[in-house]
Design a protein around this motif. Structure first.
Motif, mmCIF file in Angstrom:
data_model
loop_
_atom_site.group_PDB
_atom_site.id
_atom_site.type_symbol
_atom_site.label_atom_id
_atom_site.label_comp_id
_atom_site.label_asym_id
_atom_site.label_seq_id
_atom_site.Cartn_x
_atom_site.Cartn_y
_atom_site.Cartn_z
ATOM 1 N N PRO A 118 0.802 -1.228 0.000
ATOM 2 C CA PRO A 118 0.000 0.000 0.000
ATOM 3 C C PRO A 118 0.833 1.275 0.000
ATOM 4 O O PRO A 118 0.368 2.309 -0.466
ATOM 5 N N SER A 163 -9.773 -7.036 -0.861
ATOM 6 C CA SER A 163 -9.830 -6.056 -1.942
ATOM 7 C C SER A 163 -10.912 -6.394 -2.957
ATOM 8 O O SER A 163 -11.259 -5.583 -3.798
ATOM 9 N N ARG A 164 -11.457 -7.604 -2.907
ATOM 10 C CA ARG A 164 -12.494 -8.002 -3.864
ATOM 11 C C ARG A 164 -13.893 -7.917 -3.281
ATOM 12 O O ARG A 164 -14.866 -8.228 -3.965
ATOM 13 N N TRP A 165 -13.974 -7.529 -1.994
ATOM 14 C CA TRP A 165 -15.291 -7.353 -1.407
ATOM 15 C C TRP A 165 -15.867 -6.040 -1.893
ATOM 16 O O TRP A 165 -15.749 -5.002 -1.248
ATOM 17 N N LEU A 166 -16.502 -6.073 -3.033
ATOM 18 C CA LEU A 166 -17.054 -4.859 -3.624
ATOM 19 C C LEU A 166 -18.531 -5.080 -3.919
ATOM 20 O O LEU A 166 -18.944 -6.206 -4.189
ATOM 21 N N PRO A 167 -19.339 -4.009 -3.871
ATOM 22 C CA PRO A 167 -20.741 -4.168 -4.209
ATOM 23 C C PRO A 167 -20.905 -4.589 -5.668
ATOM 24 O O PRO A 167 -20.031 -4.332 -6.494
ATOM 25 N N ARG A 185 1.237 -2.910 -9.031
ATOM 26 C CA ARG A 185 -0.022 -2.770 -8.311
ATOM 27 C C ARG A 185 -1.071 -3.787 -8.772
ATOM 28 O O ARG A 185 -1.689 -4.456 -7.948
ATOM 29 N N ASP A 186 -1.233 -3.910 -10.094
ATOM 30 C CA ASP A 186 -2.271 -4.805 -10.612
ATOM 31 C C ASP A 186 -2.070 -6.232 -10.119
ATOM 32 O O ASP A 186 -3.028 -6.928 -9.825
ATOM 33 N N VAL A 231 -5.420 -8.720 2.596
ATOM 34 C CA VAL A 231 -5.547 -7.343 2.116
ATOM 35 C C VAL A 231 -5.436 -7.269 0.592
ATOM 36 O O VAL A 231 -6.211 -6.594 -0.074
ATOM 37 N N ALA A 232 -4.478 -8.001 0.030
ATOM 38 C CA ALA A 232 -4.183 -7.832 -1.402
ATOM 39 C C ALA A 232 -5.089 -8.668 -2.296
ATOM 40 O O ALA A 232 -5.369 -8.279 -3.421
#
Lengths: 150, 108
Positions: free
Chosen positions: A25, A94-98, A35-36, A89-90
């Protein structure tokens, strides 16, 4: 009985793991290549894991004191925990998205809005789309929604 | 955001105006722009007006447990039509400027 020696690989491994975690981060997000996919951090963790194995073997070699075994095991456990946190975290958190099922799709009309700019002045999407850029007519806007810093 | 600023001249050259939107207040955004040297438009959406309409609300994910926007990018042409979008599946992964410029060049 061997003289007690500082089991440096374990502790270097721990410090390296912490660096591998924090540098994502704080440092490697700055370049798309690192980053990707966190190649650089994974490489650091691989080196840390190697040192960890070396350190644990040293700790459990014949003639080491029990205290050395305990501390080395603790250090190793901490390193593994840091790696676990990094994975969380990585890769996972980071994939917990609506789902954003109703987000406007390509070729649909973009929903209108009027929001304040940094001077507190209201600005509408239609204004942004039509305002000339450097004296030339604008072709469009790129809306960048971001998480915010506060 | 940094990569947008770095490529701002190229975006402007193809007639595209980058606009950043978050729940941060105008003061907070101004401070960010000053610190980071961002010179493009930043809009403040604390009441989730636009973030809600674009269905990007990420509930309770702010530092103070407030609702924020998930990362997303939309390229909108001068008629107000969406021409390209990126809804990332990973908060660390964003569209690259080259990718967006490529699409932008094809706009009328």
């Amino acid at each position: 009985m061997e003289k007690p020696r500082f089991n440096w690989p374990i502790w270097v491994s721990l410090v390296l793991s912490i660096f591998a975690f924090l540098s994502y981060p704080l440092l490697f997000v700055n370049w798309p290549v690192t980053r990707d996919f966190p190649w650089a951090n994974i490489a650091l963790f691989v080196v840390a894991a190697f040192l960890l194995v070396v350190g644990v073997r040293r700790a459990f070699a014949p003639g080491r004191r029990r205290l050395s075994k305990i501390f080395s095991s603790l250090g190793a456990l901490l390193s593994v925990l840091v790696l676990g946190m990094f994975i969380l975290v990585a890769f996972i958190g980071s994939r917990w998205l609506p789902a954003s099922m109703r987000a406007p799709q390509v070729s649909q009309k973009a929903p209108a809005f009027t929001l304040n700019d940094t001077n507190g002045k209201p600005v509408s999407l239609s204004e942004l789309v039509l305002q000339p850029i450097n004296g030339k007519p604008a072709k469009g806007v790129l809306l960048i929604f971001y998480r915010g810093y506060w | 955001m940094r990569s947008i600023q770095k490529n701002l001249d190229q975006f402007n050259a193809v007639g595209i105006r980058p606009v950043a939107i978050s729940v941060d207040s105008p003061e907070e955004s101004r401070e960010l722009c000053q610190k980071a040297g961002y010179t493009f438009t930043f809009l403040s959406d604390p009441d989730l007006e636009a973030i809600g309409r674009y269905d990007l609300v990420h509930k309770g994910q702010g530092i103070k447990g407030h609702d924020i926007s998930r990362p997303a990018e939309f390229l909108i042409d001068s008629t107000g039509t969406v021409r390209w979008r990126m809804l990332t599946e990973n908060i660390w992964v964003r569209a690259r400027p080259e990718q967006i410029l490529e699409v932008a060049k094809a706009l009328q």
